[in-house]
Design a protein around this motif. Structure first.
Motif, short mmCIF file in Angstrom:
data_model
loop_
_atom_site.label_atom_id
_atom_site.label_comp_id
_atom_site.label_asym_id
_atom_site.label_seq_id
_atom_site.Cartn_x
_atom_site.Cartn_y
_atom_site.Cartn_z
N GLY A 56 5.07 0.74 0.92
CA GLY A 56 5.51 0.31 2.24
C GLY A 56 6.11 1.48 2.99
O GLY A 56 6.36 2.53 2.40
N LYS A 57 6.32 1.28 4.30
CA LYS A 57 6.88 2.34 5.15
C LYS A 57 8.19 2.88 4.58
O LYS A 57 8.89 2.18 3.87
N SER A 58 8.54 4.10 5.01
CA SER A 58 9.88 4.60 4.72
C SER A 58 10.88 3.63 5.34
O SER A 58 10.70 3.22 6.48
N GLU A 187 9.75 7.18 -5.94
CA GLU A 187 8.92 8.27 -5.42
C GLU A 187 9.06 9.54 -6.26
O GLU A 187 9.41 10.61 -5.75
N HIS A 220 4.04 6.86 -2.35
CA HIS A 220 3.13 6.92 -1.21
C HIS A 220 1.71 7.28 -1.65
O HIS A 220 0.76 6.98 -0.96
N GLU A 223 -3.58 6.65 -4.63
CA GLU A 223 -4.85 6.89 -5.31
C GLU A 223 -4.66 7.24 -6.78
O GLU A 223 -5.52 6.97 -7.61
N LEU A 255 -2.57 -0.04 6.91
CA LEU A 255 -1.96 1.08 7.61
C LEU A 255 -0.70 0.65 8.37
O LEU A 255 0.27 1.40 8.43
N ILE A 256 -0.70 -0.58 8.90
CA ILE A 256 0.48 -1.02 9.65
C ILE A 256 1.72 -1.08 8.77
O ILE A 256 2.83 -1.07 9.25
N GLY A 258 2.31 1.29 6.62
CA GLY A 258 2.56 2.67 6.22
C GLY A 258 1.89 3.05 4.93
O GLY A 258 2.24 4.05 4.33
N SER A 260 -1.33 4.22 2.68
CA SER A 260 -2.65 4.82 2.76
C SER A 260 -3.43 4.38 1.53
O SER A 260 -3.01 4.60 0.42
N PRO A 262 -6.57 4.39 -1.20
CA PRO A 262 -7.45 5.45 -1.71
C PRO A 262 -8.71 5.53 -0.85
O PRO A 262 -9.21 4.51 -0.39
N LYS A 263 -9.20 6.76 -0.65
CA LYS A 263 -10.36 6.95 0.23
C LYS A 263 -11.59 6.19 -0.30
O LYS A 263 -12.39 5.68 0.49
N GLU A 266 -11.41 2.77 0.90
CA GLU A 266 -11.68 2.72 2.34
C GLU A 266 -13.19 2.74 2.61
O GLU A 266 -13.69 1.96 3.42
#
Lengths: 304, 274
Positions: A56-58, A187, A220, A223, A255-256, A258, A260, A262-263, A266
């Motif tokens: 989640g977001k910071s 983290e 964060h 992946e 994304l909303i 926060g 990302s 894994p590519k 996506e």
């Protein structure tokens, strides 16, 4: 009592499927001096041996939740605390942090705050000496922790001359030497370079697999972690938004929050939007992606 | 614009942090310094505004040798945002924090006011103008550190590990900011080991190891060199690892956008069965 005995009792208890290791009920917390709640009515239960990723977001409440799980909140942080947190049957607000630390150990973002002794060995032994354990048990535990983290060769080094990744491993070793059931990590790779981060995460995965240590980690860099996670929890503004199978959650737009993804996940989502017969579930690794694609082609060959 | 000639730097404790660096950066370039912790990235950045002077060789900024200029005059041209700049805040308000350096540079109060207003607005911090910098969130503190530098409008903006501890939304904002600074004609230099972030930014990459430059090229090329990256404790971006494994359907390794890779896969596979 030596570590081996404690593991037996743990395994015996682990067979009791109905007992949850962590139970959080209606938990809310507001830091004193702040206008808003950092946690709002959080409910959560986690079983022994689970690997849980918090994202989640910071500022979404991840760190605050981790602090609640080992009793730093409400014991060391002032504020409005309501609801209950139980770890291994102990209510955190009614047990002192040094007792809770033997069940839930925490590793912070910056290992420098956790290391202070002259040698790696002394850093790992320190909390055990504080527990008043006999010498031979301490020695055995230190060896065990060094071996598990693959850092036996660092034992005589000063923690201050180690690389960031090595320091973080020493910090983890000093926590697991207490034989906690739960390892909380806030983290832990944020200042590491990619290869060191991967290396650290591989060690954490091993602790989960080999020792059945329950892992709760905020990160964060998903992946590297998601392929090993039993569960992904996404928080936003102090609330749990998603809690479940990472593959299901990655079907959503994250994304909303926060996060990302894994590519590879996506790419699979873009593919699925056009042709949903290729990926039955969202892949988390390159390997899973390639296998799904090959399987689809094989089926197509056989079918046509 | 920036010319680094055979620079060596030895710290007072005898540690050689830079070992023969030669490099030219043109005005308006976006450059990423990559490499493991301890490779010399931060030491090199500190040479750009004269915080450190080379032990051997020289650094020229717009033709000026950094050994013959003051840090103050160099800082006006090269704004360096430290990794933990937020630890150095000391003013009672966000506004004062930005105004401090401008006053030190001797700008008139009217100019100071305009520039502070512009920088806070640019970094979306104007609502915090009268608040203490210490109440800001981690991401806001990073933006304030950048606002302080932008207020005096340096030609070169250098950012040391700007994505550490930032979530994906903050990273996307940072990315937009870098692109915006670049469209204003500024040179942007970022030190980072955040491979996925740099993969999205696609700058020129200068790969450092043990105080030396071991590769210099476009992101699209450097990120295809897995062995080279691993030797610097880096890993290829996941999209490169994926496309490297897709040769069996005729896709070449590349640093493409995930959407383009998906489109390519779909076109190689043909129409889905009805």
């Amino acid at each position: 009592m030596c570590g081996v005995d404690r593991r037996k009792t743990r395994d015996a208890r682990g067979e009791n499927k109905t007992l949850k290791l962590i139970e959080v009920k209606d938990l809310s917390f507001r830091y004193s001096g702040s206008d808003s709640y950092a946690l709002k009515n959080v409910n959560l239960s986690i079983s022994e041996g689970e690997f849980v990723v918090l994202a989640g977001k910071s500022g979404c409440g991840k760190t605050t939740l981790l602090r609640c799980l080992n009793g730093l909140i409400p014991h060391f942080y002032e504020g409005d605390f309501s609801g209950t947190v139980k770890i291994d049957g102990m209510e955190t607000s009614k047990n002192p942090p040094h007792i809770l630390a033997q069940t839930a150990g925490m590793v912070f973002q910056n290992p420098d705050n956790q290391l202070f002794a002259l040698t790696v060995e002394a850093d790992i032994a320190f909390p055990l000496e504080n527990l008043g354990l006999p010498r031979d048990v301490i020695r055995e535990r230190v060896e065990w922790a060094l071996r598990l983290l693959n850092i036996s060769e660092l034992r005589d080094r000063s923690p201050f001359e180690l690389s960031g990744g090595q320091k973080q491993k020493v910090a983890i070793a000093s926590v697991i030497a207490m034989k906690p059931k739960i390892l909380l990590l806030d983290e832990p790779t944020s200042s590491l370079d990619p290869l060191s981060a991967k290396n650290l995460i591989d060690s954490i995965v091993e602790l989960n697999k080999k020792e059945r240590l329950t892992i709760i980690i905020s990160e964060h860099r998903l992946e590297l972690l998601l392929p090993h996670a039993d569960r992904l929890i996404i928080m936003d503004e102090g609330e749990i938004i998603y809690n479940g199978d990472p593959r299901k959650i990655l079907e959503k737009d994250l994304l909303i929050y926060g996060v990302s993804m894994p590519k590879v996940s996506e790419v699979a989502r873009y593919v699925n939007a056009v042709n949903h017969s290729i990926f039955k579930e969202i892949p988390l690794t390159v390997e899973e992606f390639v296998q799904a694609l090959r399987r689809y082609l094989d089926d197509k060959d056989r079918g046509g | 614009m920036i010319r680094i000639e055979e620079v060596e730097y030895i710290y007072p404790n005898g540690c050689k942090a830079l070992d023969g660096i030669s490099l030219e950066i043109e005005k308006g370039e976006v450059v990423a310094l990559m490499g493991e912790n301890g490779a010399g990235k931060t030491t090199l950045l500190k040479h750009l505004n004269g915080l450190l002077k080379p032990t051997k060789g020289r650094v020229l900024i717009n033709g000026t040798d950094t050994r013959e200029a003051t840090i103050a005059s160099l800082s006006k041209k090269v704004g360096l945002v430290f990794q933990n700049a937020e630890d150095m805040f000391f003013s009672s308000t966000v506004w004062e924090e930005v105004a401090f350096a401008l006053r030190n540079f001797g700008y008139e109060e009217e100019v100071v006011r305009k520039r502070v207003e512009w920088a806070l607005k640019f970094m979306e911090l104007e609502k915090y103008a009268d608040q203490s910098p210490f109440i800001l969130s981690g991401g806001e503190k990073k933006r304030l550190a950048l606002a302080i530098i932008l207020a005096w409008s340096p030609d070169v903006v250098a950012l040391d590990e700007p994505t550490t501890g930032q979530d994906q939304l903050q990273k996307e904002k940072l990315m937009e900011m870098i692109k915006l600074l670049n469209t204003q004609g500024r040179t942007v230099i970022v030190s980072s080991h955040d491979v996925e972030f740099i993969a999205q930014l696609r700058p020129r990459i200068i790969l450092m190891k043990q105080g030396r430059i071991i590769a210099d090229g476009r992101a699209e090329e450097i990120f295809l060199e897995e062995e080279l990256l691993r030797s610097c404790n880096l890993l290829p971006p996941q999209i490169v690892s994926l496309t490297t494994r897709l040769e069996f359907i005729g896709i070449k390794p590349s640093l493409s956008h995930p959407k383009h890779v998906a489109e390519e896969i779909l076109s190689k596979l043909g129409k889905p069965a009805p």
